[in-house]
Design a protein around this motif. Sequence first.
Motif, PDB file in Angstrom:
ATOM      1  N   ASN A  58       0.809  -1.218   0.000  1.00 50.00           N
ATOM      2  CA  ASN A  58       0.000   0.000   0.000  1.00 50.00           C
ATOM      3  C   ASN A  58       0.842   1.269   0.000  1.00 50.00           C
ATOM      4  OD1 ASN A  58      -2.310  -1.631   0.173  1.00 50.00           O
ATOM      5  ND2 ASN A  58      -2.177  -1.681   2.403  1.00 50.00           N
ATOM      6  N   VAL A  59       2.144   1.136   0.108  1.00 53.02           N
ATOM      7  CA  VAL A  59       3.045   2.284   0.174  1.00 53.02           C
ATOM      8  C   VAL A  59       3.611   2.538  -1.215  1.00 53.02           C
ATOM      9  CG1 VAL A  59       5.135   3.219   1.243  1.00 53.02           C
ATOM     10  CG2 VAL A  59       3.612   1.747   2.570  1.00 53.02           C
ATOM     11  N   THR A  60       3.453   3.776  -1.691  1.00 53.21           N
ATOM     12  CA  THR A  60       3.992   4.115  -3.009  1.00 53.21           C
ATOM     13  C   THR A  60       5.499   4.325  -2.920  1.00 53.21           C
ATOM     14  OG1 THR A  60       3.662   6.483  -2.696  1.00 53.21           O
ATOM     15  CG2 THR A  60       1.818   5.237  -3.656  1.00 53.21           C
ATOM     16  N   ALA A  61       6.162   4.305  -4.067  1.00 54.82           N
ATOM     17  CA  ALA A  61       7.617   4.462  -4.109  1.00 54.82           C
ATOM     18  C   ALA A  61       8.047   5.807  -3.541  1.00 54.82           C
ATOM     19  CB  ALA A  61       8.123   4.309  -5.543  1.00 54.82           C
ATOM     20  N   SER A  62       7.255   6.844  -3.748  1.00 60.16           N
ATOM     21  CA  SER A  62       7.621   8.171  -3.237  1.00 60.16           C
ATOM     22  C   SER A  62       7.449   8.279  -1.724  1.00 60.16           C
ATOM     23  CB  SER A  62       6.788   9.261  -3.926  1.00 60.16           C
ATOM     24  OG  SER A  62       5.409   9.071  -3.643  1.00 60.16           O
ATOM     25  N   GLU A  63       6.685   7.361  -1.131  1.00 58.79           N
ATOM     26  CA  GLU A  63       6.443   7.397   0.314  1.00 58.79           C
ATOM     27  C   GLU A  63       7.362   6.466   1.110  1.00 58.79           C
ATOM     28  OE1 GLU A  63       1.669   8.245   0.557  1.00 58.79           O
ATOM     29  OE2 GLU A  63       2.331   6.189   0.184  1.00 58.79           O
ATOM     30  N   LEU A  64       8.219   5.718   0.422  1.00 61.75           N
ATOM     31  CA  LEU A  64       9.039   4.708   1.100  1.00 61.75           C
ATOM     32  C   LEU A  64       9.974   5.283   2.151  1.00 61.75           C
ATOM     33  CD1 LEU A  64       9.988   2.147  -1.672  1.00 61.75           C
ATOM     34  CD2 LEU A  64       8.544   1.798   0.333  1.00 61.75           C
ATOM     35  N   CYS A  65      10.351   6.536   2.030  1.00 64.76           N
ATOM     36  CA  CYS A  65      11.296   7.120   2.980  1.00 64.76           C
ATOM     37  C   CYS A  65      10.623   8.048   3.982  1.00 64.76           C
ATOM     38  CB  CYS A  65      12.398   7.865   2.226  1.00 64.76           C
ATOM     39  SG  CYS A  65      13.378   6.760   1.189  1.00 64.76           S
ATOM     40  N   TYR A  74       6.591  -1.133   9.636  1.00 62.89           N
ATOM     41  CA  TYR A  74       7.918  -1.456  10.168  1.00 62.89           C
ATOM     42  C   TYR A  74       7.824  -1.818  11.649  1.00 62.89           C
ATOM     43  CZ  TYR A  74      12.971  -1.095  10.815  1.00 62.89           C
ATOM     44  OH  TYR A  74      14.277  -1.363  11.096  1.00 62.89           O
ATOM     45  N   SER A  75       7.058  -1.049  12.408  1.00 67.90           N
ATOM     46  CA  SER A  75       6.890  -1.327  13.832  1.00 67.90           C
ATOM     47  C   SER A  75       6.156  -2.639  14.065  1.00 67.90           C
ATOM     48  CB  SER A  75       6.146  -0.177  14.513  1.00 67.90           C
ATOM     49  OG  SER A  75       6.903   1.009  14.433  1.00 67.90           O
ATOM     50  N   LEU A  76       5.182  -2.938  13.203  1.00 68.19           N
ATOM     51  CA  LEU A  76       4.470  -4.215  13.332  1.00 68.19           C
ATOM     52  C   LEU A  76       5.395  -5.393  13.052  1.00 68.19           C
ATOM     53  CD1 LEU A  76       0.999  -3.394  11.728  1.00 68.19           C
ATOM     54  CD2 LEU A  76       1.479  -3.910  14.124  1.00 68.19           C
ATOM     55  N   LEU A  77       6.273  -5.248  12.053  1.00 71.74           N
ATOM     56  CA  LEU A  77       7.251  -6.305  11.779  1.00 71.74           C
ATOM     57  C   LEU A  77       8.149  -6.515  12.990  1.00 71.74           C
ATOM     58  CD1 LEU A  77       8.765  -8.293   9.905  1.00 71.74           C
ATOM     59  CD2 LEU A  77      10.143  -6.336   9.147  1.00 71.74           C
ATOM     60  N   GLN A  78       8.675  -5.437  13.515  1.00 74.62           N
ATOM     61  CA  GLN A  78       9.570  -5.527  14.673  1.00 74.62           C
ATOM     62  C   GLN A  78       8.839  -6.108  15.887  1.00 74.62           C
ATOM     63  OE1 GLN A  78       9.759  -3.260  17.613  1.00 74.62           O
ATOM     64  NE2 GLN A  78      11.548  -4.344  18.354  1.00 74.62           N
ATOM     65  N   ALA A  79       7.617  -5.658  16.117  1.00 72.03           N
ATOM     66  CA  ALA A  79       6.838  -6.155  17.259  1.00 72.03           C
ATOM     67  C   ALA A  79       6.494  -7.632  17.096  1.00 72.03           C
ATOM     68  CB  ALA A  79       5.561  -5.336  17.418  1.00 72.03           C
ATOM     69  N   CYS A  80       6.196  -8.043  15.878  1.00 67.32           N
ATOM     70  CA  CYS A  80       5.883  -9.449  15.615  1.00 67.32           C
ATOM     71  C   CYS A  80       7.106 -10.324  15.874  1.00 67.32           C
ATOM     72  CB  CYS A  80       5.403  -9.602  14.174  1.00 67.32           C
ATOM     73  SG  CYS A  80       4.863 -11.264  13.723  1.00 67.32           S
ATOM     74  N   LEU A  81       8.243  -9.903  15.339  1.00 66.05           N
ATOM     75  CA  LEU A  81       9.469 -10.682  15.531  1.00 66.05           C
ATOM     76  C   LEU A  81       9.863 -10.754  17.001  1.00 66.05           C
ATOM     77  CD1 LEU A  81      11.540  -9.218  12.552  1.00 66.05           C
ATOM     78  CD2 LEU A  81      10.451 -11.473  12.659  1.00 66.05           C
ATOM     79  N   GLU A  82       9.794  -9.619  17.687  1.00 62.37           N
ATOM     80  CA  GLU A  82      10.182  -9.577  19.094  1.00 62.37           C
ATOM     81  C   GLU A  82       9.163 -10.266  19.987  1.00 62.37           C
ATOM     82  OE1 GLU A  82      11.588  -6.344  22.477  1.00 62.37           O
ATOM     83  OE2 GLU A  82      11.006  -5.641  20.496  1.00 62.37           O
ATOM     84  N   GLY A  83       7.891 -10.038  19.707  1.00 65.82           N
ATOM     85  CA  GLY A  83       6.835 -10.621  20.534  1.00 65.82           C
ATOM     86  C   GLY A  83       6.851 -12.142  20.511  1.00 65.82           C
ATOM     87  N   PHE A 109      14.104   0.246   1.747  1.00 70.74           N
ATOM     88  CA  PHE A 109      14.621   1.529   2.229  1.00 70.74           C
ATOM     89  C   PHE A 109      16.051   1.829   1.810  1.00 70.74           C
ATOM     90  CE2 PHE A 109      11.925  -0.406   5.666  1.00 70.74           C
ATOM     91  CZ  PHE A 109      10.756   0.185   5.257  1.00 70.74           C
ATOM     92  N   HIS A 110      16.604   1.084   0.864  1.00 73.98           N
ATOM     93  CA  HIS A 110      18.010   1.268   0.496  1.00 73.98           C
ATOM     94  C   HIS A 110      18.290   2.614  -0.175  1.00 73.98           C
ATOM     95  CE1 HIS A 110      16.232  -0.470  -3.141  1.00 73.98           C
ATOM     96  NE2 HIS A 110      17.184   0.171  -3.804  1.00 73.98           N
ATOM     97  N   ASN A 111      17.296   3.254  -0.753  1.00 75.12           N
ATOM     98  CA  ASN A 111      17.512   4.544  -1.409  1.00 75.12           C
ATOM     99  C   ASN A 111      17.198   5.735  -0.503  1.00 75.12           C
ATOM    100  OD1 ASN A 111      18.422   3.584  -3.877  1.00 75.12           O
ATOM    101  ND2 ASN A 111      16.341   3.297  -4.653  1.00 75.12           N
ATOM    102  N   CYS A 112      16.843   5.484   0.725  1.00 77.22           N
ATOM    103  CA  CYS A 112      16.521   6.577   1.647  1.00 77.22           C
ATOM    104  C   CYS A 112      17.804   7.221   2.156  1.00 77.22           C
ATOM    105  CB  CYS A 112      15.707   6.057   2.837  1.00 77.22           C
ATOM    106  SG  CYS A 112      14.093   5.405   2.353  1.00 77.22           S
ATOM    107  N   THR A 113      17.821   8.520   2.145  1.00 77.41           N
ATOM    108  CA  THR A 113      18.958   9.254   2.694  1.00 77.41           C
ATOM    109  C   THR A 113      18.469  10.094   3.856  1.00 77.41           C
ATOM    110  OG1 THR A 113      18.589  11.077   1.162  1.00 77.41           O
ATOM    111  CG2 THR A 113      20.158   9.382   0.484  1.00 77.41           C
TER     112      THR A 113
END
Length: 156
Positions: A58-65, A74-83, A109-113
Amino acid sequence: ALLGTGLCHAGAEVEGFGQDARTSPPVAVFNWTAQLVEETYTNITQKCWELFVDLMRNVTASELCEWKVISRPYSLLQACLEGWADHLRYGYPNTLAERYIFQSHHRYFHNCTLEHQVYFDPPEDVLLAMIIAPICLIPFLVTLVIWRSKDGKAQP
């Protein structure tokens, strides 16, 4: 699936049949081996990753950063892995969780500066001079104050 619904209670204890519970040791319902826990955690983390990928569709390329857009997935991924690691007593952070986090950065996120300037430590020789200069200056100033106060004349 059973772990998430509460039907399976790892570490649950039952009393022995026909014995006084105060004198007999409790018996574990399941004996989780390290291999079983790792296999279970591997399967669950794959589901965490699939959920993250689905949310990132659901995230467009311009919104990735933009943190306000990607923080939830991202927080849900981290919470799922940690939980799940905590739930299975697998330990967190762990190599599998780190692999998924690195994979998310590499894939999305490799192109985010950084918008703000990143500050780095100065070179070691400059840093050493900045530390030693005040240390050497203190004895000099103390000596100067003592030398000036030995004059013996009262200052107005």
